[in-house]
Enzyme design. Sequence first.
Site: not given
Ligand code: DON
Length: 594
Positions: A128, A403, A423, A442, A445, A474-475, A495-496
């Site tokens: 990360r 992502t 991100n 990032e 976040d 992060s997710s 998908g965040g």
């Molecule tokens: O780490 C995270 O939770 C986010 N930065 C992830 C971003 C993400 O999944 C975007 N996707 N489509």
Amino acid sequence: MAGAVFRTGFSVASNQLISEPQMMIKLSFRVQLNLPSWLLLSLLLLAVPAQSASRKPVRAKHAMVVSAESLATFAGLDILRSGGNAIDAAVAVGFTLAVTYPEAGNIGGGGFMLIRLADGQSTMIDFREKAPMAATRDMYVDSSGNVIPEKSVLGPLASGVPGAVAGLLMALEEYGTKSRAEVLERAIAYAEHGIAVDLRLEESLVGYMSDLEKFPSSTRVFTKNGEPYKEGDIFKQPDLAKTLRAIAKDGHDGFYEGEVADRIVEEMKRSGGIITYDDLESYEAVERTPVFGSYRGFEILSSSPPSAGGTVLLEMLNILEGVDMKGKGAHSSAAVHAFAAAAQQAYADRALYIGDPDFVEIPQQQLISKEYAAQRRKTIQENKATPSTDAPNAGKEEGSHETTHFSIIDQFGNAVSTTVTINSLYGCKTVVDGAGFVLNNEMDDFVSKPMNPDSYELVGFEANAIEPEKRMVSSMTPTIVVKDNLPYLIVGGRGGSRITTAVAQVILNVIDFGMNVQEAVDFGRVHHQWRPDKILYEPFTLPQDVLVNLRAMGYTLEPTSIANGRVEVILREPSTGFLLGAPDPREEGVAAGF
Ligand code: DON
């Protein structure tokens, strides 16, 4: 690739309603029991697996790679076919995606790699991004305490210290068998000689050109002398090829020191970032213990903090373990209610407790314990939503985030589940001039201000406040489900904030609802994240009567304009040992194996 025996995700034999052997067994059964033919027919129909609208999963006997992009999938597959293991293949896929999927694959971002070795040992490589040493808690807030729009998303001030190169190389050194040159070969060739632009890349470049054009270095890389790339054009990235060659030659130092590091620091100075040479030189990936749990007798391994993914996933699954999900039925209002309520609870805990474990105390064992889940479950009321209190900024749902996830299992029984990210799509939109890659954004976040929704509408508090050298929460939820001491499901996605609920639903769809793995991936998904207080559902998935019931229970429901996560999944079929690859139809993923 000549003579390679693989199947892509596109063609599999059509489904047979009843196979010959089944018929024989049934016929001899009738002879023995002398059953009337109408009863025989009914029994036959009962024995036939239900047909669904999903295509069949891709099957392979020895090894499987599923990623969001075909060249990356095949780069991983070639490594496996030449005797490499799943970790070698994951590193090759990761570097290849940085070239062939530049909007999300990256060397300027970070991620998490969950590894389960054939001997049952597991680990997680945390690469990360970190806040730069000069980062401050209020760096995105003005003197009146208001968050300054775009400051944490656009331009290199939004960038954390990149971790991807350190993480992929750590995986290779600790658990791989191939050389850096071998795992980087495809990535370098694609950067050097170019790839054909497909419609996905054309559209994403056009969609983000107005932001990319704010940076001359990005315009140089992502246009043909100022003109947009079109489908079928050859897209070459010579600067990126040079950077990848430096990594192949000098490893960690080829990126975090020397010319590439100098160029990152120059870009910071030119475009307003704060990452220093010291930040880069001192960046290290870390090996952490994954989170461990269980669901209805299956073992679950997933990402540990600073990703909240695994903790939220286990809290949700622990809550749902005490609910008869199978009896309620997929997409019934009772099942969606239970799922949304479990998500509400787990995401509320995420907001309050999860942070970088090197900086904050997390009540980790409590959050993933069955006892805690049992208490949380008791607060779920039958047929009644529990309000999360007023939703801040409800209705904001725009922008595309980037992502990408890949799942791999090799012929030796090692399994790897990896999610990487910059991100947003094209990260902070700034290419490091002369080095050819985009930096992440990032830093968004982190919690710029308590209760201020980030670009996924997630809110948080002190645990995830900005501090120098801290990793942002992060997710990402790379996960491996184990059955009888063997990998059963390898799953994760993008998908965040929606990644974790997407992974949870794939697991429920397989374990509770009995779907095959492709059906489990394809099936419409719902999402709740505590705040904002609403269920986002994929359009045309929940029937009208279910929507009516859920609204009557007190839920706010909205059809989502973006997918509820995109997952790339492998299931090992226990009865045959075959590997079943299931790419997500919500993106152009490809599964291939041998
Ligand atoms: O780490 C995270 O939770 C986010 N930065 C992830 C971003 C993400 O999944 C975007 N996707 N489509």
